[in-house]
Write an enzyme that holds these catalytic residues in place. Sequence first.
Site, PDB file in Angstrom:
ATOM      1  CB  ILE A 352     -83.332  25.352  -3.131  1.00 23.53           C
ATOM      2  CG1 ILE A 352     -83.591  24.170  -4.082  1.00 23.53           C
ATOM      3  CG2 ILE A 352     -81.882  25.835  -3.251  1.00 23.53           C
ATOM      4  CD1 ILE A 352     -83.476  24.524  -5.556  1.00 23.53           C
ATOM      5  CD  GLU A 378    -107.653  38.430 -15.461  1.00 25.09           C
ATOM      6  OE1 GLU A 378    -108.860  38.234 -15.656  1.00 25.09           O
ATOM      7  OE2 GLU A 378    -107.136  39.549 -15.465  1.00 25.09           O
TER       8      GLU A 378
END
Length: 398
Positions: A352, A378
């Site tokens: 955008i 993680e």
Amino acid sequence: MARLAQTPGLTDVQRSILETVREFADKEIIPHAQRLEHADEYPTDILDGMREMGLFGLTIDEEYGGLGESLLTYALVVEELSRGWMSISGIVNTHFIVAYLISQHGSADQKARLLPRMATGEVRGAFSMSEPECGSDVSAIKSKAVRDGDNYVLNGQKMWLTNGAYSSVVATLVKTDTGADSVYGNMSTFLLEKEPGFGETAPGLTIPGKIDKMGYKGVETTEMVLDGVTVPASAVLGGEEKVGRGFYQMMDGIEVGRVNVAARACGISIRAFELAVAYAQQRRTFGQPLAKHQAVAFKLAEMGTKIEAAHALMVNAARLKDAGQRNDVEAGMAKLLASEYCAEVVQEAFRIHGGYGYSKEYEIERLMREAPFLLIGEGTSEIQKTIISRGLLKEYKL
């Protein structure tokens, strides 16, 4: 409708904490994040403000000087901090995990000695499982602790420590020969205490320097070299009787960490949406604001929907953990969806912005470099899918 990522059922205390953190992010983090990130500068002033707010003791019990708040509160605070700058949330994330591990699995002495100083931020925590050659395969770690009288001697090399330098206690997973049949029963977690800084920060324990990264700057990521580090048996998380329980302790902490990563992803996505929706209303093409063009409006609609979905899964995973229920599948789902959607939302916001998004003057350029980390941290998306599928197959077993 309300703005994106609102959480129903919060207490007055939770709402007050989040309002304070949101204001702090708007005034003290966002205005300085670009400069600090591009300079890869440690955000000392921001950290001092967080200490004054008591954020380092957010989840630590009141008896140890903390605020005694829930995992949900912690996750929503991380979301707000990440909206400001992901690196700030990284500084508190490993600290929270170590505080959680000590609170849940630590001995009475470990709790009494470490948690009060962790609550004030005087002592900060780091978390160490990974090694140069093991990646997602935790069973392949090579670092070892060998019994020597009343002590253990640790040798090996650990990798990817967030807060590796500025921390004073590192929860470290190593192999110990307990005679268990499973490799996972031959691992123990040690609380290694050291001085903050680089170089030899404790006898035999060296933090060589920070790793230069594509994004996630400001907070240091380091290696840790263990060369004959000698610690008493009481340094085992939970005490000597917990030798061989390290893997299971760490996995409990990782579930907390995955909720954190999902919260980080939500925070970055929210910020990317804010930047995109503001730019789309200000920038004019073909005689009207970008937001009036259906192609751009549809992007905003999809971005908002993805943020809502990711936030809902993150909140659900946190509430399950707070209720004392196992949430490995739900935490995996939240981490998977939030991190993947974050990468997509940030890229749409970048599109955008057009050519301006490629300029370092615009904040979206930084988010484009930060979002990919969440696909890995993680546990990769593939690891999450493995955890999720195993849980589903167990639940729906014929």
